[in-house]
Motif scaffolding. Structure first.
Motif, PDB file in Angstrom:
ATOM      1  N   VAL A   1      -5.860   4.576   1.713  1.00 39.67           N
ATOM      2  CA  VAL A   1      -5.207   3.307   1.181  1.00 39.67           C
ATOM      3  C   VAL A   1      -5.398   2.234   2.127  1.00 39.67           C
ATOM      4  O   VAL A   1      -5.308   0.950   1.839  1.00 39.67           O
ATOM      5  CB  VAL A   1      -3.763   3.693   0.910  1.00 39.67           C
TER       6      VAL A   1
ATOM      7  N   ILE B   1      -3.110   5.470  -3.474  1.00 38.36           N
ATOM      8  CA  ILE B   1      -4.185   6.468  -3.151  1.00 38.36           C
ATOM      9  C   ILE B   1      -3.082   8.001  -3.266  1.00 38.36           C
ATOM     10  O   ILE B   1      -2.297   7.920  -2.502  1.00 38.36           O
ATOM     11  CB  ILE B   1      -4.838   6.632  -1.851  1.00 38.36           C
TER      12      ILE B   1
ATOM     13  N   PRO C   1     -11.144   1.831  -5.336  1.00 37.93           N
ATOM     14  CA  PRO C   1     -10.450   3.026  -4.647  1.00 37.93           C
ATOM     15  C   PRO C   1     -11.542   4.228  -4.650  1.00 37.93           C
ATOM     16  O   PRO C   1     -11.360   4.753  -3.654  1.00 37.93           O
ATOM     17  CB  PRO C   1      -9.278   3.242  -5.439  1.00 37.93           C
TER      18      PRO C   1
ATOM     19  N   ALA D   1       0.738   5.820  -0.395  1.00 34.85           N
ATOM     20  CA  ALA D   1       0.269   7.037  -0.653  1.00 34.85           C
ATOM     21  C   ALA D   1       1.105   8.056  -1.230  1.00 34.85           C
ATOM     22  O   ALA D   1       2.395   8.306  -1.032  1.00 34.85           O
ATOM     23  CB  ALA D   1       0.104   7.853   0.575  1.00 34.85           C
TER      24      ALA D   1
ATOM     25  N   GLN E   1      -1.510  -1.100  -4.283  1.00 39.25           N
ATOM     26  CA  GLN E   1      -2.656  -0.187  -4.172  1.00 39.25           C
ATOM     27  C   GLN E   1      -1.943   1.096  -3.772  1.00 39.25           C
ATOM     28  O   GLN E   1      -1.377   1.383  -2.999  1.00 39.25           O
ATOM     29  CB  GLN E   1      -3.659  -0.749  -2.928  1.00 39.25           C
TER      30      GLN E   1
ATOM     31  N   LYS F   1       0.839  -1.178   0.082  1.00 40.39           N
ATOM     32  CA  LYS F   1      -0.002  -0.082  -0.111  1.00 40.39           C
ATOM     33  C   LYS F   1       0.801   1.216  -0.066  1.00 40.39           C
ATOM     34  O   LYS F   1       2.031   1.338   0.702  1.00 40.39           O
ATOM     35  CB  LYS F   1      -0.988   0.008   1.129  1.00 40.39           C
TER      36      LYS F   1
END
Length: 256
Positions: free
Chosen positions: A249, A104, A149, A34, A102, A32
């Motif tokens: 996230v 964000i 998302p 950011a 993943q 994950k």
């Protein structure tokens, strides 16, 4: 397979290999991440919370530290993202090649309609008025962002009691070529905000099979093309958006 076009920008090769490949970090990054267009707020958070610098991404203009932290019991990585789709996608592709699955992103955008400053937006579709996305997906007017998302960001904001506006955005490479006629045209197509990375980032993530969503907040305003308003560039949302991206996230992958 290479598909040729009279316009070079529309040449497209679907082969995932390339002469230079991203990532290849010896120890995989957390899954994950950011991806933060939030200036000094990123390094400030890292310093205040003793985040571990796990890597550096070198460019000719700047070196971008890549950090890892434990946030609410889960491991995530985060970094400052560079301005503009070409540079931002280069760094995103590096993250994806190093084990991130993943992502964000968070950052500011320009309002094309009458929206107050520091209003949160969730892009659902981005107009591909930049060049980078065409190297990751076949030519098309827009790219759709992933449902999962989008839903994760929506749930996260609701948990914080924050409202958000889901919208179509216009991604452009040319900050000083947002002409009155183009603003009017994009607004007529349903765009409510303008940014410089979303379409490229979404295309890259789609090509690499990663999940990607973006949280935007309004900064300057182009709603009145006769009287451009810089406002406060959304600075009041920078620090808060670091944490909102982290929360989003983590939310991604949880049951709705």
């Amino acid at each position: 397979m290479l598909t040729r076009n009279p316009l070079p920008i529309l040449d497209y090769d679907s082969d995932p290999s390339a002469v230079i490949l991203p990532g290849e970090f010896e120890i995989p990054y957390p899954k994950k991440a950011a991806f933060l267009f939030l200036a000094d707020s990123v390094d400030a958070y890292a310093a205040a919370h003793n985040a571990e610098k796990i890597d550096e991404f070198y460019t000719i203009t700047k070196t971008f530290p890549i950090y890892k932290t434990i946030y609410h019991g889960e491991e995530i990585c985060f970094c400052q993202a560079p301005l503009g789709a070409p540079a931002a996608v280069q760094l995103l592709d590096h993250l994806l090649g190093s084990g991130v699955e993943q992502v964000i992103a968070a950052g500011c955008c320009g309002a094309l309609v009458d929206i107050p400053e520091n209003t949160f937006l969730i892009p659902t579709e981005a107009v591909r008025d930049e060049g980078t996305s065409y190297h990751y997906l076949p030519a098309a007017p827009t790219v759709q962002l992933d449902d999962a998302p989008i839903a994760a960001i929506r749930r996260m904001l609701a948990k914080h009691g924050l409202a958000a506006r889901e919208c179509k955005v216009w991604t452009t490479d040319a900050f000083y070529r947002e002409t009155a006629a183009l603003v009017e045209a994009r607004r007529a197509e349903g765009c409510e905000a303008v940014d410089m990375e979303c379409a490229g980032l979404a295309a890259c993530a789609c090509f690499r099979g990663a999940q990607f969503g973006q949280l935007l907040f309004t900064a300057d305003s182009l709603a009145n093309v006769e009287e451009y308003d810089e406002r406060g560039w959304g600075r009041d949302s920078f620090d808060r958006s670091v944490l909102l991206a982290f929360d989003a996230v983590l939310e991604l992958g949880r049951d709705a």
